[in-house]
Design a protein around this motif. Structure first.
Motif, mmCIF file in Angstrom:
data_model
loop_
_atom_site.group_PDB
_atom_site.id
_atom_site.type_symbol
_atom_site.label_atom_id
_atom_site.label_comp_id
_atom_site.label_asym_id
_atom_site.label_seq_id
_atom_site.Cartn_x
_atom_site.Cartn_y
_atom_site.Cartn_z
ATOM 1 N N LEU A 207 0.740 -1.220 -0.009
ATOM 2 C CA LEU A 207 0.009 0.145 0.040
ATOM 3 C C LEU A 207 0.889 1.213 0.082
ATOM 4 O O LEU A 207 0.552 2.344 -0.784
ATOM 5 C CB LEU A 207 -1.097 -0.036 1.149
ATOM 6 C CG LEU A 207 -1.693 1.198 1.323
ATOM 7 C CD1 LEU A 207 -2.954 0.956 0.638
ATOM 8 C CD2 LEU A 207 -2.402 1.242 2.734
ATOM 9 N N LEU A 208 1.943 1.167 0.796
ATOM 10 C CA LEU A 208 2.812 2.400 0.803
ATOM 11 C C LEU A 208 3.364 2.620 -0.442
ATOM 12 O O LEU A 208 3.586 3.830 -0.805
ATOM 13 C CB LEU A 208 3.670 2.119 2.129
ATOM 14 C CG LEU A 208 3.059 2.163 3.563
ATOM 15 C CD1 LEU A 208 4.374 1.931 4.540
ATOM 16 C CD2 LEU A 208 2.621 3.479 3.799
ATOM 17 N N ALA A 209 3.994 1.641 -0.925
ATOM 18 C CA ALA A 209 4.627 1.611 -2.334
ATOM 19 C C ALA A 209 3.578 2.314 -3.280
ATOM 20 O O ALA A 209 4.298 3.184 -4.281
ATOM 21 C CB ALA A 209 5.113 0.398 -2.700
ATOM 22 N N ARG A 210 2.657 1.703 -3.321
ATOM 23 C CA ARG A 210 1.681 2.346 -4.383
ATOM 24 C C ARG A 210 1.362 3.908 -4.139
ATOM 25 O O ARG A 210 0.846 4.296 -5.159
ATOM 26 C CB ARG A 210 0.270 1.338 -4.190
ATOM 27 C CG ARG A 210 0.345 0.075 -5.052
ATOM 28 C CD ARG A 210 -0.978 -0.494 -5.223
ATOM 29 N NE ARG A 210 -1.719 -0.631 -4.040
ATOM 30 C CZ ARG A 210 -1.872 -1.659 -3.059
ATOM 31 N NH1 ARG A 210 -0.797 -2.749 -3.122
ATOM 32 N NH2 ARG A 210 -2.512 -1.522 -2.169
ATOM 33 N N ARG A 211 1.490 4.473 -2.981
ATOM 34 C CA ARG A 211 1.193 5.680 -2.612
ATOM 35 C C ARG A 211 2.774 6.413 -2.867
ATOM 36 O O ARG A 211 2.763 7.649 -2.281
ATOM 37 C CB ARG A 211 0.522 5.820 -1.384
ATOM 38 C CG ARG A 211 -0.713 5.228 -1.332
ATOM 39 C CD ARG A 211 -1.733 5.672 -0.366
ATOM 40 N NE ARG A 211 -3.110 5.207 -0.702
ATOM 41 C CZ ARG A 211 -4.124 5.686 -0.929
ATOM 42 N NH1 ARG A 211 -4.343 7.271 -1.068
ATOM 43 N NH2 ARG A 211 -5.361 5.053 -1.061
ATOM 44 N N GLY A 212 3.552 5.957 -3.493
ATOM 45 C CA GLY A 212 4.436 6.888 -3.865
ATOM 46 C C GLY A 212 5.862 6.904 -2.673
ATOM 47 O O GLY A 212 6.613 7.737 -2.877
ATOM 48 N N VAL A 213 5.761 5.693 -2.060
ATOM 49 C CA VAL A 213 6.679 5.690 -0.734
ATOM 50 C C VAL A 213 7.713 4.665 -1.099
ATOM 51 O O VAL A 213 7.206 3.423 -1.334
ATOM 52 C CB VAL A 213 5.987 5.482 0.512
ATOM 53 C CG1 VAL A 213 7.170 5.508 1.724
ATOM 54 C CG2 VAL A 213 5.098 6.708 0.684
ATOM 55 N N GLU A 214 9.021 4.774 -0.958
ATOM 56 C CA GLU A 214 9.921 3.528 -0.951
ATOM 57 C C GLU A 214 10.082 2.856 0.402
ATOM 58 O O GLU A 214 10.188 3.743 1.336
ATOM 59 C CB GLU A 214 11.233 4.124 -1.387
ATOM 60 C CG GLU A 214 12.238 3.262 -1.521
ATOM 61 C CD GLU A 214 13.690 3.458 -2.018
ATOM 62 O OE1 GLU A 214 13.734 4.267 -2.977
ATOM 63 O OE2 GLU A 214 14.668 3.418 -1.300
ATOM 64 N N VAL A 215 9.813 1.635 0.455
ATOM 65 C CA VAL A 215 9.738 1.230 1.687
ATOM 66 C C VAL A 215 10.948 0.186 1.957
ATOM 67 O O VAL A 215 11.192 -0.796 1.325
ATOM 68 C CB VAL A 215 8.161 0.239 1.719
ATOM 69 C CG1 VAL A 215 8.338 -0.180 3.426
ATOM 70 C CG2 VAL A 215 7.210 1.069 1.599
ATOM 71 N N VAL A 216 11.506 0.515 3.074
ATOM 72 C CA VAL A 216 12.623 -0.260 3.404
ATOM 73 C C VAL A 216 12.381 -1.037 4.563
ATOM 74 O O VAL A 216 11.919 -0.672 5.503
ATOM 75 C CB VAL A 216 14.194 0.606 3.841
ATOM 76 C CG1 VAL A 216 15.118 -0.302 4.187
ATOM 77 C CG2 VAL A 216 14.320 1.671 2.743
ATOM 78 N N PHE A 217 12.676 -2.289 4.628
ATOM 79 C CA PHE A 217 12.573 -3.509 5.413
ATOM 80 C C PHE A 217 13.883 -3.693 6.294
ATOM 81 O O PHE A 217 14.489 -4.871 5.659
ATOM 82 C CB PHE A 217 11.776 -4.642 4.936
ATOM 83 C CG PHE A 217 11.486 -5.587 6.034
ATOM 84 C CD1 PHE A 217 10.177 -6.161 6.093
ATOM 85 C CD2 PHE A 217 12.229 -5.961 7.048
ATOM 86 C CE1 PHE A 217 9.750 -6.939 7.090
ATOM 87 C CE2 PHE A 217 11.860 -7.121 7.808
ATOM 88 C CZ PHE A 217 10.466 -7.541 8.069
ATOM 89 N N PRO A 218 14.320 -2.868 7.177
ATOM 90 C CA PRO A 218 15.866 -3.202 7.561
ATOM 91 C C PRO A 218 16.023 -4.741 8.295
ATOM 92 O O PRO A 218 14.939 -4.821 9.270
ATOM 93 C CB PRO A 218 15.879 -1.909 8.785
ATOM 94 C CG PRO A 218 14.976 -1.219 8.359
ATOM 95 C CD PRO A 218 13.709 -2.062 7.853
ATOM 96 N N ARG A 219 16.665 -5.725 7.824
ATOM 97 C CA ARG A 219 16.728 -6.890 8.368
ATOM 98 C C ARG A 219 17.261 -6.813 9.589
ATOM 99 O O ARG A 219 17.095 -7.720 10.417
ATOM 100 C CB ARG A 219 17.871 -7.642 7.466
ATOM 101 C CG ARG A 219 17.119 -7.844 5.990
ATOM 102 C CD ARG A 219 15.854 -8.468 5.941
ATOM 103 N NE ARG A 219 15.502 -8.992 4.704
ATOM 104 C CZ ARG A 219 14.492 -8.772 3.903
ATOM 105 N NH1 ARG A 219 13.715 -7.799 4.354
ATOM 106 N NH2 ARG A 219 14.326 -9.275 2.791
ATOM 107 N N ALA A 220 17.918 -5.874 10.241
ATOM 108 C CA ALA A 220 18.319 -5.760 11.758
ATOM 109 C C ALA A 220 17.371 -5.375 12.651
ATOM 110 O O ALA A 220 17.620 -5.421 14.005
ATOM 111 C CB ALA A 220 19.454 -4.598 11.735
ATOM 112 N N GLN A 221 16.295 -5.133 12.237
ATOM 113 C CA GLN A 221 15.165 -4.728 13.260
ATOM 114 C C GLN A 221 14.857 -6.010 14.057
ATOM 115 O O GLN A 221 14.870 -7.140 13.578
ATOM 116 C CB GLN A 221 14.082 -4.093 12.728
ATOM 117 C CG GLN A 221 13.180 -5.022 11.872
ATOM 118 C CD GLN A 221 12.013 -4.505 11.010
ATOM 119 O OE1 GLN A 221 11.015 -4.116 11.961
ATOM 120 N NE2 GLN A 221 11.920 -4.448 9.972
ATOM 121 N N GLY A 222 14.298 -5.514 15.298
ATOM 122 C CA GLY A 222 13.670 -6.607 16.128
ATOM 123 C C GLY A 222 12.551 -6.490 17.016
ATOM 124 O O GLY A 222 11.909 -5.535 16.298
ATOM 125 N N CYS A 223 12.352 -7.068 18.064
ATOM 126 C CA CYS A 223 11.273 -6.838 18.786
ATOM 127 C C CYS A 223 11.246 -5.495 19.311
ATOM 128 O O CYS A 223 12.159 -4.942 19.555
ATOM 129 C CB CYS A 223 11.258 -7.994 19.929
ATOM 130 S SG CYS A 223 9.882 -7.523 20.966
#
Lengths: 422, 461
Positions: A207-223
């Motif tokens: 949804l975010l990408a379709r609205r013109g946002v580049e979405v990064v999913f950082p692999r280092a994130q945790g809980c």
């Protein structure tokens, strides 16, 4: 007894004097409404912490039990004439209690060894998902926040299936914006979307990408650590989590999450966990960028037009305010605007939409029967709204609402906000 | 320490879950809504029936154990603070509304019903129970009867005692006594209903309450006026009443409160104003309209800088919310805040306000004024940040001066909060000695062993 140092309580010492003991919190506290005892009330908890500080009470199991009997919904504060933030005092006291007593088995083990390490958690859950069908009937649509996942086994709860393939194996590290890129944001998945409902994470990213946002999913994130510091008071472990999350999202415009609890916990890092000027600075910078997706879509992107998937056509939906979103973050109107904008879907407001569902993370695990009593009142509100679908934006609330619906044999479906918009 | 067999017997009476004896629970029944009165009970019981209360009282009498009855503990007199350990008997779990009778205009409730819950139920039936202590979100019906509570609406509608028709009371002996009934007229011997109403838990435990109701007024208007002189505002209140108009509420807040409200809520009040009066009129549509007009005239004639009506319910609600936030503003402003409860005849208001100002100047303690101007019950709040013993003693002297001044004006020590522990040192100066003697004798009839909320109301009780 000798005067002890209460590191965390002393940071909120001023707040302790705010309560003028008027007792108005009795009318709104969901726990007191069921229990009817002073210790279950904000005013009583404030007094207990004051007596702990003055040395008249000491840290023990009895005290801990009473201070853990709070969902952290903040309804008391919202209605308090003196605006006493007693739930924050409770969190601080939990931290000092955890510091002295350690944490109750199995929580300590889970928080330190499993939650803090995403790899271990993934492995544990992968094993759990294989065993789930063997150990208990496989059901769908129930259970909290992963942090408490393992300890929920054996307590008779309906537990949802662990995903066969976790979110990080389903989405790329960078999802480019469709069309011209306006912003570059990090997506914070939270444990639920990572391990149990990756499809929600995929929908949000899409949804975010379709609205013109580049979405990064950082692999280092945790809980996010909500259960660890807000729930259990283990600030030390939570700092490691906060450090890692703050670092993982460096250099991005925003940190967007679709979990109300994660959004709340991430914005509380500076308040509760900053113990050095460096951390204070890093946490504040990180927290300032955190937005719940409902607020990001409406306030940042200015989006006003949403479409509902076909399966919602002609349905009546109602909104349940997650406490972490409404009272903690002040996001109240945005999800309603989104739901009201859906063509072919009728939005109805339920009575007491902002009343706590009784989940409260660890609260539900420690006081399951009480938690279900609180949920029952929510269920009556939902029934009064006569809606087909209850929408919310917190996996914890979602589990609780689904669990209580199934216990009370109610027909309503419970869905995430991200399930109902495209 | 209570013997374990007492605790055990209490558990037999009400069930294990409704007896609290852990230190951590007892500590939370050691206070009420006052700042400084505390006392820890030895056990807390939360009974669910009259029979259970009767058994508890029999046990307490047999073993000479003090019993402190309470509801939600929102009172501000020290009245529900246990001074001798013993049993705290908390009625919050007896919270059923047993009957709402739309044709007899009565209701029957248990003592643990929360006032706001009761109001909500009545609103659905278009009925009205006026006594409105500002603790309505917490206070229980039993507590409001025991304290004979009042609030802003009492100008027009009177206080709790004007609505209690009948009571069921458990006496210290365990006997369950019924007094009064369910009729508006009841002229059968001495009227014991108003004796228990306002008895502050010293005579027995109220277990069932029959109340008179009235139909909900059809219309309401809220008026707001700003004055540059506090005494002018006081005089206007007298002139409104003198003009034969009795508004539902006339509330007074001073400059300090106006500034604090404006800081927190930003509703556009002039922060230099000395006084704001908030006035509600209610009744039939035609009556409220003409009364509102007349009051606006009187306000202007009386020197109001601004006098206007709230344009709609939203604006009215905003004013009243500001008013109810007033006390919190005062309490959070200083370390020690003592809200006095003296009440003066309504035609002496401006004199009263002027003399309070003199007392404040002389003592050096700020005195903030907020409260019910319409019934002469404007609470002067005296505050200090000092913890110095000498200053606190001077504070006590200031309170005494306020009380003596109110008495001189023909007023009384407590309008609505009650005596409890907070005001008992002054009681003998407020009452005829013969009256005190009669009260003590009445107490001895019902409570010969002095186990029922001892140490309250009288010195050396």
């Amino acid at each position: 007894m000798s005067r002890k140092e209460f590191t965390q309580i002393s940071r909120v010492a001023r707040e302790l004097e705010q309560c003028m003991k008027c007792g108005f919190c009795a009318y709104v506290c969901p726990v007191y409404q069921e229990e009817k005892t002073e210790a279950s009330l904000a005013r009583g908890k404030n007094e207990l912490v004051k007596l702990l500080v003055s040395g008249e009470l000491e840290i023990n199991r009895e005290l801990a039990d009473r201070l853990y009997k709070c969902t952290g919904c903040m309804t008391c504060t919202t209605n308090c004439p003196a605006r006493a933030e007693i739930p924050r005092i409770v969190v601080a006291a939990r931290a000092d209690i955890a510091g002295e007593m350690g944490m109750r088995f199995p929580y300590g083990l889970i928080y330190r060894q499993v939650l803090a390490k995403r790899g271990v958690m993934g492995l544990a859950l992968a094993v759990a998902s294989r065993l789930q069908g063997v150990l208990m009937p496989r059901t769908s649509g129930t259970l909290r926040h992963m942090p408490d996942f393992v300890s929920a086994f054996g307590k008779g709860r309906r537990i949802p299936s662990v995903a066969r393939k976790f979110l990080r194996r389903q989405v790329p590290e960078v999802t480019p914006a469709a069309g011209r890129r306006t912003l570059r944001v990090g997506y914070f998945s939270g444990c639920m979307n990572e391990f149990v409902s990756p499809e929600i994470g995929r929908r949000t990213i899409g949804l975010l990408a379709r609205r013109g946002v580049e979405v990064v999913f950082p692999r280092a994130q945790g809980c996010c650590g909500a259960a660890v510091f807000l729930g259990a008071g283990d600030f030390e472990t939570a700092r490691k989590m906060a450090d890692r999350n703050a670092a993982a999202f460096e250099g991005l415009d925003y940190v967007v999450t679709d979990c109300a609890t994660c959004a709340c916990a991430l914005t509380e890092y500076a308040h509760f966990l900053a113990d050095t000027p460096e951390r204070e600075e890093a946490y504040a910078r990180f927290s300032g960028k955190v937005r719940h997706v409902a607020s990001f879509l409406v306030d940042v992107l200015g989006a006003a037009d949403f479409r509902a998937p076909a399966l919602l056509d002609g349905k009546k939906v109602t909104w349940h305010d997650p406490c972490h979103l409404n009272r903690h973050l002040g996001v109240r109107e945005q999800p309603r605007r989104i739901l009201e904008s859906l063509d072919g879907v009728r939005y109805v407001e339920m009575p007491e939409a902002d009343r706590c569902c009784g989940m409260g993370g660890q609260f539900n695990l420690l006081h399951y029967e009480l938690s279900m009593k609180i949920a029952k009142r929510k269920s009556e509100s939902i029934e009064a709204a006569d809606a087909d679908i209850v929408v919310t934006a917190c996996p914890g609330c979602q589990l609780q609402l689904a669990d209580s619906a199934s216990r009370l044999d109610k027909p309503q479906r419970v869905m995430s906000l991200m399930d109902v918009i495209e | 320490m209570l013997k374990p067999e007492i605790i055990h017997r209490l558990q037999e009476i009400v069930g294990k879950d409704d007896v609290l004896s852990a230190r951590e629970d007892l500590a939370t029944y050691s206070y009420d809504g006052t700042t400084n009165w505390t006392g820890t009970p030895e056990v807390v019981v939360l009974p669910r029936t009259t029979e259970q209360i009767s058994e508890i009282m029999k046990l307490a009498t047999r073993h000479h154990i003090a019993v402190t009855p309470r509801g939600a503990g929102t009172n501000i007199s020290g009245g529900s603070v246990p001074t001798r350990g013993g049993i705290v008997l908390c009625t919050v779990k007896m919270n059923r509304v047993l009957d709402i009778n739309k044709t007899n205009l009565t209701a029957m409730v248990e003592p643990g019903v929360v006032l706001q819950d009761f109001n909500n139920m009545l609103a659905k039936e278009n009925l009205f129970y006026p006594p409105d202590p500002q603790s309505f979100l917490g206070c229980t019906m039993g507590g409001t009867i025991a304290e004979n509570s009042g609030g802003p609406l009492c100008v027009k509608y009177g206080v709790t005692k004007h609505y209690v028709l009948g009571l069921e009371v458990v006496l210290p002996s365990g006997y369950v006594m019924k007094v009064g009934g369910s009729t508006v007229k009841n002229r059968t011997g001495y009227d014991l209903v108003p004796l228990f109403t306002g008895s502050e838990g010293t005579l027995g435990v109220i277990t069932r309450i029959t109340l008179r109701l009235i139909p909900r007024p059809a219309a309401r208007r809220t008026l707001m006026a700003i004055f540059d002189d506090m005494t002018l505002a006081g005089a206007v209140v007298s002139s409104i009443l003198g003009a034969g108009i009795v508004p539902a509420k006339i509330e007074f807040v001073d400059n300090f409160v106006i500034r604090r409200i404006e800081e927190k809520m930003k509703i556009g009040l002039p922060v230099d104003a000395k006084t704001m009066l908030l006035i509600d009129v209610d009744g039939s549509e035609a009556a409220v309209e003409s009364e509102a007009e007349r009051i606006l005239e009187l306000l202007k004639e009386g020197g109001a800088r601004i006098a206007r009506r709230a344009k709609d319910e939203t604006e009215a609600a905003l004013y009243w919310k500001a008013r109810s936030a007033g006390f919190a503003a005062i309490y959070s402003a200083a370390r020690t805040v003592i809200a006095e409860d003296v009440t003066v005849p309504r035609d002496r208001l401006s004199e009263y306000i002027q003399r309070l100002d003199e007392i404040s100047r002389k003592s050096g303690f700020p005195i903030v004024l907020i409260g019910h101007a319409g019934d002469g019950n404007i609470h002067p709040s005296v505050s200090t940040d000092s913890t110095d013993k000498e200053d606190l003693e001077r504070l006590e002297d200031t309170l005494t001066a306020i009380f003596e001044m109110a008495l001189e004006l023909g007023g009384t020590l407590s309008g609505e909060h009650g005596i409890g522990l907070e005001k008992k040192r002054l009681l003998s100066r407020a009452l005829d000695p013969m009256a005190i003697d009669a009260m003590r004798k009445i107490k001895a009839i019902f409570d010969p062993d002095n186990i029922m909320n001892p140490d309250k109301i009288w010195e050396n009780a």
